[in-house]
Design a protein around this motif. Structure first.
Motif, PDB file in Angstrom:
ATOM      1  N   GLN A 180      16.727-105.753 -93.681  1.00 17.45           N
ATOM      2  CA  GLN A 180      16.451-105.824 -94.973  1.00 17.45           C
ATOM      3  C   GLN A 180      16.190-104.466 -95.475  1.00 17.45           C
ATOM      4  OE1 GLN A 180      14.697-107.756 -93.437  1.00 17.45           O
ATOM      5  NE2 GLN A 180      12.898-107.881 -94.954  1.00 17.45           N
ATOM      6  N   LEU A 181      15.492-103.599 -94.350  1.00 21.18           N
ATOM      7  CA  LEU A 181      15.076-102.509 -93.879  1.00 21.18           C
ATOM      8  C   LEU A 181      15.293-101.414 -93.007  1.00 21.18           C
ATOM      9  CD1 LEU A 181      11.986-102.847 -94.463  1.00 21.18           C
ATOM     10  CD2 LEU A 181      13.112-102.731 -96.250  1.00 21.18           C
ATOM     11  N   ALA A 182      17.069-101.545 -93.636  1.00 17.92           N
ATOM     12  CA  ALA A 182      18.270-100.732 -92.502  1.00 17.92           C
ATOM     13  C   ALA A 182      18.090 -99.377 -92.571  1.00 17.92           C
ATOM     14  CB  ALA A 182      19.735-100.687 -92.669  1.00 17.92           C
ATOM     15  N   LEU A 183      17.986 -99.139 -91.301  1.00 16.02           N
ATOM     16  CA  LEU A 183      17.991 -97.273 -90.978  1.00 16.02           C
ATOM     17  C   LEU A 183      18.634 -96.024 -91.486  1.00 16.02           C
ATOM     18  CD1 LEU A 183      16.751 -97.732 -87.113  1.00 16.02           C
ATOM     19  CD2 LEU A 183      14.875 -97.393 -89.656  1.00 16.02           C
ATOM     20  N   THR A 184      18.119 -94.820 -92.044  1.00 16.89           N
ATOM     21  CA  THR A 184      19.069 -94.350 -92.272  1.00 16.89           C
ATOM     22  C   THR A 184      19.764 -93.743 -90.818  1.00 16.89           C
ATOM     23  OG1 THR A 184      17.271 -93.332 -93.204  1.00 16.89           O
ATOM     24  CG2 THR A 184      18.947 -91.450 -92.613  1.00 16.89           C
ATOM     25  N   TRP A 185      21.740 -93.541 -91.203  1.00 19.06           N
ATOM     26  CA  TRP A 185      22.751 -93.343 -89.948  1.00 19.06           C
ATOM     27  C   TRP A 185      21.495 -92.379 -89.078  1.00 19.06           C
ATOM     28  CZ3 TRP A 185      24.434 -88.567 -89.725  1.00 19.06           C
ATOM     29  CH2 TRP A 185      24.434 -87.880 -90.627  1.00 19.06           C
ATOM     30  N   ALA A 186      21.396 -91.439 -89.396  1.00 12.97           N
ATOM     31  CA  ALA A 186      21.444 -90.423 -88.352  1.00 12.97           C
ATOM     32  C   ALA A 186      19.887 -90.911 -86.989  1.00 12.97           C
ATOM     33  CB  ALA A 186      20.256 -89.273 -89.276  1.00 12.97           C
ATOM     34  N   CYS A 187      19.737 -91.391 -87.564  1.00 11.44           N
ATOM     35  CA  CYS A 187      18.541 -92.490 -86.002  1.00 11.44           C
ATOM     36  C   CYS A 187      18.795 -93.274 -85.492  1.00 11.44           C
ATOM     37  CB  CYS A 187      16.896 -92.650 -86.548  1.00 11.44           C
ATOM     38  SG  CYS A 187      16.442 -90.430 -86.240  1.00 11.44           S
ATOM     39  N   ASP A 188      19.844 -94.752 -86.236  1.00 15.06           N
ATOM     40  CA  ASP A 188      20.065 -95.358 -85.983  1.00 15.06           C
ATOM     41  C   ASP A 188      21.448 -95.156 -84.688  1.00 15.06           C
ATOM     42  OD1 ASP A 188      20.321 -98.413 -86.043  1.00 15.06           O
ATOM     43  OD2 ASP A 188      21.549 -98.653 -87.732  1.00 15.06           O
TER      44      ASP A 188
ATOM     45  N   PHE B 142      12.918-101.407-103.209  1.00 15.74           N
ATOM     46  CA  PHE B 142      12.283-100.815-102.103  1.00 15.74           C
ATOM     47  C   PHE B 142      13.673-100.299-102.171  1.00 15.74           C
ATOM     48  CE2 PHE B 142      11.423-100.125 -97.895  1.00 15.74           C
ATOM     49  CZ  PHE B 142       9.585-100.308 -98.042  1.00 15.74           C
ATOM     50  N   GLY B 143      13.386 -98.883-101.995  1.00 20.61           N
ATOM     51  CA  GLY B 143      14.467 -98.069-101.305  1.00 20.61           C
ATOM     52  C   GLY B 143      13.873 -97.504-100.022  1.00 20.61           C
ATOM     53  N   ARG B 144      14.884 -97.107 -99.350  1.00 21.01           N
ATOM     54  CA  ARG B 144      14.828 -97.203 -97.639  1.00 21.01           C
ATOM     55  C   ARG B 144      15.588 -95.925 -97.178  1.00 21.01           C
ATOM     56  NH1 ARG B 144      12.932 -98.644 -92.452  1.00 21.01           N
ATOM     57  NH2 ARG B 144      12.747 -96.871 -90.939  1.00 21.01           N
TER      58      ARG B 144
ATOM     59  N   LEU C 148      22.307 -92.001 -99.419  1.00 17.70           N
ATOM     60  CA  LEU C 148      22.274 -93.625 -99.591  1.00 17.70           C
ATOM     61  C   LEU C 148      20.891 -94.185 -98.702  1.00 17.70           C
ATOM     62  CD1 LEU C 148      25.787 -94.878 -99.764  1.00 17.70           C
ATOM     63  CD2 LEU C 148      24.678 -94.164-101.891  1.00 17.70           C
ATOM     64  N   LEU C 149      20.372 -94.142 -99.943  1.00 21.80           N
ATOM     65  CA  LEU C 149      18.851 -94.927-100.155  1.00 21.80           C
ATOM     66  C   LEU C 149      19.496 -96.387 -99.532  1.00 21.80           C
ATOM     67  CD1 LEU C 149      16.848 -94.392-103.307  1.00 21.80           C
ATOM     68  CD2 LEU C 149      16.094 -93.653-100.103  1.00 21.80           C
ATOM     69  N   SER C 150      18.774 -96.818 -98.406  1.00 23.16           N
ATOM     70  CA  SER C 150      18.890 -98.439 -98.620  1.00 23.16           C
ATOM     71  C   SER C 150      18.451 -98.814 -99.140  1.00 23.16           C
ATOM     72  CB  SER C 150      18.932 -98.936 -97.153  1.00 23.16           C
ATOM     73  OG  SER C 150      19.030-100.031 -96.555  1.00 23.16           O
ATOM     74  N   VAL C 151      18.956 -99.632-100.736  1.00 20.86           N
ATOM     75  CA  VAL C 151      18.191-100.045-101.634  1.00 20.86           C
ATOM     76  C   VAL C 151      17.880-101.862-101.257  1.00 20.86           C
ATOM     77  CG1 VAL C 151      17.184-100.780-104.255  1.00 20.86           C
ATOM     78  CG2 VAL C 151      18.691 -98.669-102.813  1.00 20.86           C
ATOM     79  N   ASN C 152      16.691-102.376-101.545  1.00 26.85           N
ATOM     80  CA  ASN C 152      16.677-103.903-101.754  1.00 26.85           C
ATOM     81  C   ASN C 152      16.033-104.430-103.113  1.00 26.85           C
ATOM     82  OD1 ASN C 152      16.509-103.198 -98.303  1.00 26.85           O
ATOM     83  ND2 ASN C 152      17.262-104.901 -98.895  1.00 26.85           N
ATOM     84  N   ARG C 153      16.261-105.679-103.491  1.00 22.59           N
ATOM     85  CA  ARG C 153      15.469-106.072-104.680  1.00 22.59           C
ATOM     86  C   ARG C 153      14.624-106.795-104.360  1.00 22.59           C
ATOM     87  NH1 ARG C 153      15.991-105.094-109.412  1.00 22.59           N
ATOM     88  NH2 ARG C 153      17.987-103.723-110.156  1.00 22.59           N
ATOM     89  N   ALA C 154      13.803-106.636-105.239  1.00 24.28           N
ATOM     90  CA  ALA C 154      12.272-107.015-104.923  1.00 24.28           C
ATOM     91  C   ALA C 154      11.457-108.257-106.196  1.00 24.28           C
ATOM     92  CB  ALA C 154      11.140-106.629-104.261  1.00 24.28           C
TER      93      ALA C 154
END
Length: 196
Positions: free
Chosen positions: A32-40, A189-191, A178-184
């Motif tokens: 649910q806290l996916a990484l940014t594409w550049a380091c994934d 919560f954005g990553r 793009l932020l990776s955003v999850n509802r809490a």
């Protein structure tokens, strides 16, 4: 029991990050806290794209990661991530500065409301507790950031929210920002991981 921003931030901060291999293990353990594409992606370690600062930037922001008290009527969001080099190594002591519109789409031009900075911790992590910025004419929803690794040049960029109707029409938008955003249970919560 639904997740809270605090529990997601606690999980993020409990990571004993040593290298990129640990990042991949974390990504598998908490999708649910996916990484940014550049380091994934092992084949794509590109630096984070630059974007303009815009007309509302102000220097000398306070050292502050808890910006929510400046706009208690806004929807809460915790925004967090890492600062990496182009080999996906964490960069401790990196300056991370944020500024954005308030819950009415206005920027504070007189003071430092919804503006602050911090330095990434020994693992390269950073985070801000703030609000989701409101839309204003001509732009999609976004945060402004400046990021500088110790002794490095300043990256100025903007981060965007997924699923916003205005993304396609905003000339500064790029899907790599793009932020990776999850509802809490108590907001969002954005990553995002910066690569500088």
């Amino acid at each position: 029991m639904p997740s809270t921003r605090r529990s997601l931030l606690t999980a993020f901060l409990s990571l004993p990050l040593v290298d990129a291999a640990k990042m991949r293990a974390f990504a598998q353990a908490t999708p649910q806290l996916a990484l940014t594409w550049a380091c994934d992606d092992e084949d794509d370690d590109a630096p984070t794209l630059e974007r303009e600062a815009g007309p509302f930037y102000k220097p000398d922001t306070p050292l502050d990661s808890d910006l929510y008290p400046g706009a208690p009527g806004g929807e809460r969001i915790t925004v967090a991530g890492f600062v990496f080099d182009n080999l996906c190594r964490p960069l401790p002591g990196s300056l991370v500065e944020i500024w954005h519109a308030d819950e009415h789409g206005e920027y504070d031009r007189d003071g430092f409301r919804l503006r602050g900075h911090q330095f990434s911790d020994v693992q390269g992590r950073w985070w801000f507790n703030t609000i989701v910025p409101a839309l204003y004419p001509g732009r999609t929803r976004h945060f402004h950031f400046k990021v500088q690794r110790p002794g490095g040049r300043v990256l100025t960029t903007q981060l965007f929210f997924p699923g916003e109707p205005g993304n396609a029409d905003d000339w500064l938008f790029h899907d790599s920002l793009l932020l990776s955003v999850n509802r809490a249970g108590d907001g969002q919560f954005g990553r995002f991981d910066f690569v500088v």
